[in-house]
Write a protein that holds these residues in place. Structure first.
Motif, PDB file in Angstrom:
ATOM      1  N   SER A   1       6.205  12.636  -1.846  1.00 40.39           N
ATOM      2  CA  SER A   1       6.484  11.583  -0.868  1.00 40.39           C
ATOM      3  C   SER A   1       5.232  10.745  -0.650  1.00 40.39           C
ATOM      4  O   SER A   1       4.120  11.139  -1.025  1.00 40.39           O
ATOM      5  CB  SER A   1       6.941  12.190   0.461  1.00 40.39           C
ATOM      6  N   GLY A   2       5.427   9.598  -0.024  1.00 40.70           N
ATOM      7  CA  GLY A   2       4.302   8.726   0.266  1.00 40.70           C
ATOM      8  C   GLY A   2       4.583   7.860   1.480  1.00 40.70           C
ATOM      9  O   GLY A   2       5.741   7.672   1.885  1.00 40.70           O
ATOM     10  N   PHE A   3       3.514   7.356   2.067  1.00 38.56           N
ATOM     11  CA  PHE A   3       3.615   6.422   3.195  1.00 38.56           C
ATOM     12  C   PHE A   3       3.452   5.021   2.627  1.00 38.56           C
ATOM     13  O   PHE A   3       2.417   4.688   2.057  1.00 38.56           O
ATOM     14  CB  PHE A   3       2.529   6.720   4.226  1.00 38.56           C
ATOM     15  N   PHE A   4       4.494   4.203   2.772  1.00 32.44           N
ATOM     16  CA  PHE A   4       4.478   2.860   2.199  1.00 32.44           C
ATOM     17  C   PHE A   4       4.336   1.814   3.296  1.00 32.44           C
ATOM     18  O   PHE A   4       5.033   1.860   4.305  1.00 32.44           O
ATOM     19  CB  PHE A   4       5.765   2.600   1.417  1.00 32.44           C
ATOM     20  N   ARG A   5       3.408   0.879   3.075  1.00 30.86           N
ATOM     21  CA  ARG A   5       3.254  -0.258   3.975  1.00 30.86           C
ATOM     22  C   ARG A   5       3.368  -1.536   3.154  1.00 30.86           C
ATOM     23  O   ARG A   5       2.587  -1.773   2.236  1.00 30.86           O
ATOM     24  CB  ARG A   5       1.911  -0.221   4.695  1.00 30.86           C
ATOM     25  N   GLY A   6       4.375  -2.330   3.473  1.00 25.63           N
ATOM     26  CA  GLY A   6       4.579  -3.598   2.786  1.00 25.63           C
ATOM     27  C   GLY A   6       4.909  -4.683   3.793  1.00 25.63           C
ATOM     28  O   GLY A   6       4.536  -4.593   4.966  1.00 25.63           O
ATOM     29  N   ARG A   7       5.625  -5.697   3.331  1.00 23.70           N
ATOM     30  CA  ARG A   7       6.020  -6.795   4.213  1.00 23.70           C
ATOM     31  C   ARG A   7       7.498  -7.115   4.021  1.00 23.70           C
ATOM     32  O   ARG A   7       8.077  -6.824   2.975  1.00 23.70           O
ATOM     33  CB  ARG A   7       5.170  -8.046   3.937  1.00 23.70           C
ATOM     34  N   ILE A   8       8.084  -7.703   5.049  1.00 23.03           N
ATOM     35  CA  ILE A   8       9.476  -8.131   4.965  1.00 23.03           C
ATOM     36  C   ILE A   8       9.535  -9.388   4.102  1.00 23.03           C
ATOM     37  O   ILE A   8       9.003 -10.435   4.473  1.00 23.03           O
ATOM     38  CB  ILE A   8      10.054  -8.392   6.364  1.00 23.03           C
TER      39      ILE A   8
ATOM     40  N   MET B   1       0.843  -1.189   0.000  1.00 25.58           N
ATOM     41  CA  MET B   1       0.000   0.000   0.000  1.00 25.58           C
ATOM     42  C   MET B   1       0.880   1.241   0.000  1.00 25.58           C
ATOM     43  O   MET B   1       1.819   1.351   0.785  1.00 25.58           O
ATOM     44  CB  MET B   1      -0.904   0.011   1.234  1.00 25.58           C
ATOM     45  N   LEU B   2       0.593   2.141  -0.899  1.00 26.41           N
ATOM     46  CA  LEU B   2       1.340   3.388  -0.996  1.00 26.41           C
ATOM     47  C   LEU B   2       0.357   4.547  -1.026  1.00 26.41           C
ATOM     48  O   LEU B   2      -0.470   4.647  -1.930  1.00 26.41           O
ATOM     49  CB  LEU B   2       2.209   3.400  -2.250  1.00 26.41           C
ATOM     50  N   VAL B   3       0.434   5.406  -0.018  1.00 22.53           N
ATOM     51  CA  VAL B   3      -0.480   6.536   0.106  1.00 22.53           C
ATOM     52  C   VAL B   3       0.314   7.836  -0.032  1.00 22.53           C
ATOM     53  O   VAL B   3       1.232   8.085   0.761  1.00 22.53           O
ATOM     54  CB  VAL B   3      -1.207   6.516   1.467  1.00 22.53           C
ATOM     55  N   PRO B   4      -0.001   8.677  -1.028  1.00 18.68           N
ATOM     56  CA  PRO B   4       0.710   9.956  -1.176  1.00 18.68           C
ATOM     57  C   PRO B   4       0.508  10.849   0.047  1.00 18.68           C
ATOM     58  O   PRO B   4      -0.552  10.847   0.673  1.00 18.68           O
ATOM     59  CB  PRO B   4       0.064  10.567  -2.423  1.00 18.68           C
ATOM     60  N   LEU B   5       1.533  11.615   0.384  1.00 20.53           N
ATOM     61  CA  LEU B   5       1.479  12.551   1.506  1.00 20.53           C
ATOM     62  C   LEU B   5       1.491  13.981   0.992  1.00 20.53           C
ATOM     63  O   LEU B   5       2.090  14.275  -0.044  1.00 20.53           O
ATOM     64  CB  LEU B   5       2.677  12.340   2.433  1.00 20.53           C
ATOM     65  N   THR B   6       0.836  14.863   1.729  1.00 20.09           N
ATOM     66  CA  THR B   6       0.895  16.278   1.384  1.00 20.09           C
ATOM     67  C   THR B   6       2.282  16.822   1.716  1.00 20.09           C
ATOM     68  O   THR B   6       3.024  16.243   2.521  1.00 20.09           O
ATOM     69  CB  THR B   6      -0.155  17.079   2.161  1.00 20.09           C
ATOM     70  N   ARG B   7       2.622  17.939   1.101  1.00 22.86           N
ATOM     71  CA  ARG B   7       3.921  18.543   1.370  1.00 22.86           C
ATOM     72  C   ARG B   7       4.043  18.941   2.839  1.00 22.86           C
ATOM     73  O   ARG B   7       5.106  18.777   3.459  1.00 22.86           O
ATOM     74  CB  ARG B   7       4.113  19.776   0.479  1.00 22.86           C
ATOM     75  N   LYS B   8       2.958  19.441   3.410  1.00 22.59           N
ATOM     76  CA  LYS B   8       2.976  19.853   4.811  1.00 22.59           C
ATOM     77  C   LYS B   8       3.277  18.673   5.722  1.00 22.59           C
ATOM     78  O   LYS B   8       4.100  18.775   6.648  1.00 22.59           O
ATOM     79  CB  LYS B   8       1.633  20.484   5.184  1.00 22.59           C
TER      80      LYS B   8
ATOM     81  N   GLU C   1       1.310   8.909  14.117  1.00 27.94           N
ATOM     82  CA  GLU C   1       0.001   9.500  13.836  1.00 27.94           C
ATOM     83  C   GLU C   1      -0.502   9.067  12.463  1.00 27.94           C
ATOM     84  O   GLU C   1      -1.659   8.660  12.307  1.00 27.94           O
ATOM     85  CB  GLU C   1       0.111  11.023  13.899  1.00 27.94           C
ATOM     86  N   VAL C   2       0.369   9.135  11.457  1.00 25.16           N
ATOM     87  CA  VAL C   2      -0.005   8.716  10.106  1.00 25.16           C
ATOM     88  C   VAL C   2      -0.268   7.214  10.068  1.00 25.16           C
ATOM     89  O   VAL C   2      -1.228   6.746   9.450  1.00 25.16           O
ATOM     90  CB  VAL C   2       1.099   9.089   9.099  1.00 25.16           C
ATOM     91  N   SER C   3       0.575   6.441  10.749  1.00 26.38           N
ATOM     92  CA  SER C   3       0.425   4.987  10.760  1.00 26.38           C
ATOM     93  C   SER C   3      -0.910   4.567  11.361  1.00 26.38           C
ATOM     94  O   SER C   3      -1.605   3.695  10.818  1.00 26.38           O
ATOM     95  CB  SER C   3       1.579   4.357  11.544  1.00 26.38           C
ATOM     96  N   ARG C   4      -1.290   5.181  12.470  1.00 23.02           N
ATOM     97  CA  ARG C   4      -2.566   4.826  13.108  1.00 23.02           C
ATOM     98  C   ARG C   4      -3.746   5.180  12.211  1.00 23.02           C
ATOM     99  O   ARG C   4      -4.730   4.440  12.145  1.00 23.02           O
ATOM    100  CB  ARG C   4      -2.687   5.549  14.455  1.00 23.02           C
ATOM    101  N   ARG C   5      -3.629   6.298  11.512  1.00 23.32           N
ATOM    102  CA  ARG C   5      -4.715   6.738  10.647  1.00 23.32           C
ATOM    103  C   ARG C   5      -4.936   5.770   9.490  1.00 23.32           C
ATOM    104  O   ARG C   5      -6.047   5.583   9.007  1.00 23.32           O
ATOM    105  CB  ARG C   5      -4.399   8.137  10.109  1.00 23.32           C
ATOM    106  N   LEU C   6      -3.852   5.153   9.042  1.00 23.83           N
ATOM    107  CA  LEU C   6      -3.941   4.244   7.895  1.00 23.83           C
ATOM    108  C   LEU C   6      -3.940   2.775   8.308  1.00 23.83           C
ATOM    109  O   LEU C   6      -3.801   1.900   7.458  1.00 23.83           O
ATOM    110  CB  LEU C   6      -2.762   4.509   6.951  1.00 23.83           C
ATOM    111  N   ARG C   7      -4.081   2.508   9.585  1.00 24.47           N
ATOM    112  CA  ARG C   7      -3.975   1.139  10.075  1.00 24.47           C
ATOM    113  C   ARG C   7      -5.054   0.221   9.506  1.00 24.47           C
ATOM    114  O   ARG C   7      -4.820  -0.966   9.282  1.00 24.47           O
ATOM    115  CB  ARG C   7      -4.029   1.133  11.605  1.00 24.47           C
ATOM    116  N   ARG C   8      -6.232   0.771   9.301  1.00 17.23           N
ATOM    117  CA  ARG C   8      -7.283  -0.048   8.718  1.00 17.23           C
ATOM    118  C   ARG C   8      -6.916  -0.418   7.287  1.00 17.23           C
ATOM    119  O   ARG C   8      -6.345   0.368   6.554  1.00 17.23           O
ATOM    120  CB  ARG C   8      -8.618   0.699   8.719  1.00 17.23           C
ATOM    121  N   LYS C   9      -7.274  -1.601   6.915  1.00 18.20           N
ATOM    122  CA  LYS C   9      -6.911  -2.097   5.589  1.00 18.20           C
ATOM    123  C   LYS C   9      -7.558  -1.244   4.514  1.00 18.20           C
ATOM    124  O   LYS C   9      -8.745  -0.959   4.550  1.00 18.20           O
ATOM    125  CB  LYS C   9      -7.351  -3.551   5.427  1.00 18.20           C
TER     126      LYS C   9
END
Length: 229
Positions: free
Chosen positions: A94-101, A1-8, A206-214
């Motif tokens: 930039s983006g927030f990436f969630r993957g697996r090892i 999962m890759l979620v784009p982030l705002t510049r701020k 904070e970002v991780s918790r917000r996106l924790r749901r699948k």
């Protein structure tokens, strides 16, 4: 999962001024502190010699240089970390990436050499090596990155298949080519794997918790594979 982030949000995650953890990273060991302190002492001594012995007149500029030299031991780690942060902040997207090892392995890294003399009077070169953990992290789109960091006892809990999160950076708005990425967070053990602590962890959590749901996975797209050196 890759979620784009705002510049701020990105600038909150990668601060311009060094965080406490980043300061500790560049502050180094006690020997590093002594080296910086010696530079500060030399700077003060040069100014005092010029003022007292050589009877030189110093203006505001020299006073400023003297103050900076006197506190070199304090501000230089902040400067080093801020320069490194600025190199990351130059990326436009930039983006927030969630993957697996996907895989992990241990290697040795040569970090220095020392010359010494043994009991027979022979010159011996001693190599200083550091154990490093290597992680390959990816998702079902085929995207994968490799990260290397100093091995810690806490890394014993790392296994294949664990969820791993990080911040990725790019100069392309669609994030189709990843140029840089941050340290890795493994939420199941509240564990960070890194060489340098890039992100502010409070904002990251904070970002991780917000996106924790699948969230629905995005369709596969071609991204470049890169390896951190």
């Amino acid at each position: 999962m890759l979620v784009p982030l705002t510049r701020k949000k990105f600038e909150q995650l990668i601060p311009l001024i060094a965080t406490g953890l980043q300061y500790q990273y560049y502050a180094g060991k006690f020997s590093n502190f002594l080296q910086r302190l010696l530079i500060s002492v030399i700077a003060i001594a040069v100014i005092l010699i010029g003022e007292i012995l050589l009877k030189l007149e110093f203006g505001p500029v020299t006073f400023f240089v003297g103050v900076m030299g006197a506190f070199f031991w304090l501000w230089y780690p902040v400067f080093q970390a801020s320069v490194r942060n600025a190199k990351c902040r130059r990326y436009k997207y930039s983006g927030f990436f969630r993957g697996r090892i996907l895989d992990w392995w241990i290697t040795d890294k040569l970090i220095g050499k020392q010359e010494t003399v043994n009991s027979k009077g022979e010159l011996v070169i001693v190599e200083n090596r550091e154990k490093r953990i290597n992680l390959e992290i990816g998702d079902n789109t085929g995207f994968a990155v490799e990260l290397q960091a100093p091995l810690r006892n806490a890394h014993k809990v790392i296994v294949r298949g664990q969820i791993a999160e990080m911040i990725v950076m790019s100069n392309r708005s669609d994030l189709s080519s990843i140029e840089e990425f941050s340290d890795v967070y493994i939420p199941s053990y509240d564990l960070w794997v890194n060489d340098y602590p890039y992100v502010r962890r409070d904002f990251f959590h904070e970002v991780s918790r917000r996106l924790r749901r699948k969230q629905p996975e995005k369709p596969p797209r071609s991204r470049q594979r890169m390896e951190e050196t």
